[in-house]
Design a protein around this motif. Structure first.
Motif, mmCIF file in Angstrom:
data_model
loop_
_atom_site.group_PDB
_atom_site.id
_atom_site.type_symbol
_atom_site.label_atom_id
_atom_site.label_comp_id
_atom_site.label_asym_id
_atom_site.label_seq_id
_atom_site.Cartn_x
_atom_site.Cartn_y
_atom_site.Cartn_z
ATOM 1 N N GLU A 19 16.973 8.809 19.530
ATOM 2 C CA GLU A 19 16.423 8.067 18.391
ATOM 3 C C GLU A 19 15.138 7.331 18.752
ATOM 4 O O GLU A 19 14.416 6.858 17.865
ATOM 5 C CB GLU A 19 17.443 7.044 17.867
ATOM 6 C CG GLU A 19 18.759 7.641 17.407
ATOM 7 C CD GLU A 19 19.803 7.645 18.521
ATOM 8 O OE1 GLU A 19 19.410 7.535 19.711
ATOM 9 O OE2 GLU A 19 21.005 7.769 18.215
ATOM 10 N N GLN A 38 13.007 7.629 11.935
ATOM 11 C CA GLN A 38 14.375 7.284 12.294
ATOM 12 C C GLN A 38 14.898 6.142 11.421
ATOM 13 O O GLN A 38 16.059 6.158 10.982
ATOM 14 C CB GLN A 38 14.458 6.890 13.778
ATOM 15 C CG GLN A 38 14.227 8.051 14.742
ATOM 16 C CD GLN A 38 12.773 8.254 15.107
ATOM 17 O OE1 GLN A 38 11.868 8.052 14.288
ATOM 18 N NE2 GLN A 38 12.517 8.664 16.343
ATOM 19 N N GLY A 40 15.607 7.471 8.041
ATOM 20 C CA GLY A 40 16.836 8.250 8.071
ATOM 21 C C GLY A 40 18.071 7.384 7.978
ATOM 22 O O GLY A 40 19.061 7.742 7.323
ATOM 23 N N VAL A 41 18.026 6.214 8.612
ATOM 24 C CA VAL A 41 19.155 5.278 8.538
ATOM 25 C C VAL A 41 19.314 4.723 7.125
ATOM 26 O O VAL A 41 20.409 4.689 6.566
ATOM 27 C CB VAL A 41 18.952 4.123 9.552
ATOM 28 C CG1 VAL A 41 19.989 3.026 9.322
ATOM 29 C CG2 VAL A 41 19.052 4.646 10.977
ATOM 30 N N GLN A 79 21.821 7.968 8.652
ATOM 31 C CA GLN A 79 21.845 8.285 10.070
ATOM 32 C C GLN A 79 22.118 7.024 10.880
ATOM 33 O O GLN A 79 21.979 5.904 10.394
ATOM 34 C CB GLN A 79 20.521 8.922 10.501
ATOM 35 C CG GLN A 79 20.319 10.325 9.963
ATOM 36 C CD GLN A 79 19.243 11.079 10.720
ATOM 37 O OE1 GLN A 79 18.177 10.541 11.007
ATOM 38 N NE2 GLN A 79 19.521 12.325 11.060
ATOM 39 N N LYS A 80 22.514 7.217 12.135
ATOM 40 C CA LYS A 80 22.888 6.093 12.981
ATOM 41 C C LYS A 80 21.814 5.801 14.018
ATOM 42 O O LYS A 80 21.127 6.694 14.493
ATOM 43 C CB LYS A 80 24.220 6.380 13.686
ATOM 44 C CG LYS A 80 25.405 6.522 12.725
ATOM 45 C CD LYS A 80 25.646 5.243 11.949
ATOM 46 C CE LYS A 80 26.854 5.370 11.017
ATOM 47 N NZ LYS A 80 27.068 4.145 10.223
ATOM 48 N N LEU A 105 16.677 15.151 10.206
ATOM 49 C CA LEU A 105 17.947 15.146 9.477
ATOM 50 C C LEU A 105 18.862 16.267 9.941
ATOM 51 O O LEU A 105 18.447 17.401 10.143
ATOM 52 C CB LEU A 105 17.700 15.281 7.968
ATOM 53 C CG LEU A 105 17.053 14.072 7.288
ATOM 54 C CD1 LEU A 105 16.810 14.361 5.827
ATOM 55 C CD2 LEU A 105 17.913 12.831 7.452
ATOM 56 N N ASN A 106 20.136 15.915 10.072
ATOM 57 C CA ASN A 106 21.171 16.893 10.403
ATOM 58 C C ASN A 106 22.213 16.844 9.306
ATOM 59 O O ASN A 106 23.024 15.922 9.260
ATOM 60 C CB ASN A 106 21.799 16.572 11.763
ATOM 61 C CG ASN A 106 22.899 17.546 12.139
ATOM 62 O OD1 ASN A 106 23.140 18.534 11.442
ATOM 63 N ND2 ASN A 106 23.571 17.281 13.245
ATOM 64 N N GLN A 124 25.937 16.179 10.092
ATOM 65 C CA GLN A 124 26.335 14.992 10.820
ATOM 66 C C GLN A 124 27.364 14.199 10.030
ATOM 67 O O GLN A 124 27.252 14.002 8.832
ATOM 68 C CB GLN A 124 25.097 14.106 11.081
ATOM 69 C CG GLN A 124 25.373 12.927 11.979
ATOM 70 C CD GLN A 124 24.096 12.176 12.304
ATOM 71 O OE1 GLN A 124 23.037 12.475 11.767
ATOM 72 N NE2 GLN A 124 24.193 11.217 13.192
ATOM 73 N N HIS A 127 29.917 10.598 9.963
ATOM 74 C CA HIS A 127 29.919 9.228 10.455
ATOM 75 C C HIS A 127 31.301 8.608 10.245
ATOM 76 O O HIS A 127 32.009 8.920 9.304
ATOM 77 C CB HIS A 127 28.891 8.364 9.698
ATOM 78 C CG HIS A 127 27.545 9.002 9.644
ATOM 79 N ND1 HIS A 127 26.782 9.209 10.758
ATOM 80 C CD2 HIS A 127 26.845 9.507 8.596
ATOM 81 C CE1 HIS A 127 25.656 9.797 10.410
ATOM 82 N NE2 HIS A 127 25.674 9.983 9.108
#
Length: 514
Positions: A86, A94, A97-98, A103-104, A426-427, A430, A432
């Motif tokens: 990250e 990043q 994305g969060v 995203q993390k 981006l995935n 993914q 969480h």
């Protein structure tokens, strides 16, 4: 849902406003201190890199040892990126994305990796800026404080946004730019709670930054003259050229990343640092973020030929540094490219009747233009120029060039660079781990969106979505199926924690212009 439950949700949202206000101050303090330390480290390392390359040029026998050091440091930076992916590159995608896609970020790891990798790279003169990492460091601070003091997913997002704003504010002594950046680039929409969180954090971080670095603007242009109305026609070619160069930088930055993909990841930082060596020996002006280039351009201390050489080399050096994935930003390098272009156009224009006193004005305008053409955040670009130079007399020509450059970039079908970088990150597969049962989503309905002007019952909402309220100005409404949604309304949506990101993404698309 009963009226008492709806009233409780509105009450919670009102409390949330004051909660993010006070916690935003804590985020601003954290971000201001950490980013100030990072900024001091980067500035110190960049100054030392100039001394090191000057020494190597005078004592070439030591270049062999420097090459060995480059290999070792390159492998070490690659290792840091491996343990904290990250931390790669700018940091702004990043953060987006969060906030936008759930995203993390491993904030506890990202901050030290950013410090180590960024400052070490600066010792080798990598052409990268401090603003992207500063934004991510601030966002990490917001997440850390949210994890300690909040149990609300919505508030966590607000505090991460606040940290991002504070990071940019501390990096450039530019609180207004930090605030607008969160609205224009990160969220791309307006929310009162986001504005409150970003404002408190950015202003607090600015106080910390000014306490450490003083009140002097980052780019202390003095006596910037006003561009006469009779010479405003020059803004058209300057804006078009700024837009074209913004697009060139945009495509080279993305293209260099594609080239580096063909090189094993462990060798990419090493290659970038090796490329820095000849630039450091023979053209040290292009080392670092480029703040020195902005000053040189503004004072017209370089000839037209040298300006052209430095401009081309700065573009190539920046793209090779950034494409490698070394932790570092592109704001300042882009601004330095804009300053070089503005100085070049102004000095050429002197031969056609332009006053030589207008060089500094052209530099400032072109900085905003190149940034608007590549990043495509024109309001942030305009405000950043005002705050970084400490002058408002050039605001109108800066705005004109920024929007002409933006139009040029649009005509050349250029997608905002951070949007492209985000797509690469981006995935979709993914998953969480969720800890909370229910969360609230607050979404503004924008002009031209699919839902504006329609009744709630006529809209294809995602399954399981529950609209518990709509805020219209000072009014708070509990809607039924016949309620007509207007642009400017704020939808208050209740979602399960498991469905939060899906609901947030789908509703965001419905509420944005088609």
């Amino acid at each position: 849902m009963s009226e008492s439950n709806v009233s409780k949700i509105y009450s919670d949202l009102n409390k949330l406003k004051w909660s993010v206000t006070f916690k935003g101050i804590l985020v601003g303090l954290f971000a201001g201190l950490t980013v100030a330390l990072y900024r001091l480290g980067i500035e110190f390392a960049t100054e030392k890199s100039l001394e090191i390359y000057s020494f190597l040029k005078m004592n070439p026998i030591y270049i062999v040892g420097w090459l060995i050091l480059i290999i070792c440091v390159g492998l070490f930076i690659a290792y840091l990126i491996k343990i904290s992916p990250e931390s790669k590159g700018s940091g702004i995608p990043q953060v987006e994305g969060v906030l936008l896609f759930g995203q993390k970020m491993k904030s506890i790891i990202i901050i030290p990796v950013r410090f180590l990798a960024g400052i070490i790279s600066a010792f080798f003169g990598a052409s990268l800026g401090r603003e992207g990492p500063s934004i991510q460091i601030g966002a990490c601070g917001g997440e850390i404080i949210a994890n300690k003091l909040s149990n609300n997913k919505l508030e966590e997002n607000y505090l991460i946004t606040a940290g991002a704003s504070a990071g940019l504010s501390a990096a450039f002594n530019a609180p207004l730019s930090g605030i607008i950046f969160s609205l224009e680039e990160v969220h791309r929409s307006f929310s009162p709670n986001i504005l409150i969180a970003a404002t408190t954090a950015a202003l607090t971080a600015d106080i910390v930054s000014k306490t450490i670095f003083g009140l002097k603007p980052v780019l202390s242009y003095v006596d910037v003259p006003q561009l006469p109305i009779s010479q405003y026609l020059w803004l058209l070619p300057l804006g078009v050229l700024s837009g074209i160069f913004g697009v060139i930088v945009h495509r080279l930055l993305l293209g260099s990343g594609n080239v580096y993909e063909k090189i094993p990841a462990m060798f990419r930082p090493m290659v970038a640092l090796l490329i820095a060596l000849p630039f450091g020996l023979f053209l040290p002006q292009v080392l670092g973020g480029g703040q020195n280039l902005v000053q040189l351009s503004e004072t017209a201390q370089m000839s037209i030929g040298l300006l052209l050489i430095v401009l081309v080399c700065k573009i190539l050096f920046t793209t090779t540094s950034f494409g490698s994935g070394i932790p570092g930003g592109i704001f300042m390098p882009i601004l330095s490219i804009g300053a070089l272009l503005g100085s070049l156009v102004a000095q050429l224009g002197v031969n056609f009747g332009l006053s030589s006193e207008m060089v500094s004005v052209f530099c400032i305008c072109s900085m905003a233009g190149v940034m608007a053409g590549s990043v495509k955040a024109p309001i942030t670009s305009i405000l950043l120029m005002a705050e970084m130079t400490g002058s408002l007399v050039h605001l109108l020509p800066v705005a004109a060039v920024a929007f002409i450059a933006l139009l040029t970039s649009d005509l050349l079908k250029t997608t905002p660079i951070y949007e492209v970088l985000l797509e690469r990150l981006l995935n979709p597969n993914q998953t969480h781990t969720k800890k909370k049962s229910n969360v609230i989503i607050e979404m503004v309905v924008e002009l031209g969106s699919e839902v504006a002007g329609k009744q709630i019952k006529d809209i294809q909402w995602p399954n399981g979505l529950l609209i518990v309220g709509i805020r219209r100005g000072d009014q708070e409404v509990v809607p039924n199926g016949d309620f007509v949604i207007h642009h400017g309304d704020y939808l208050i949506i209740l979602s399960s924690e498991q469905e939060y990101q899906y609901m947030n993404t789908v509703v965001s698309k419905l509420c944005k212009p088609m």
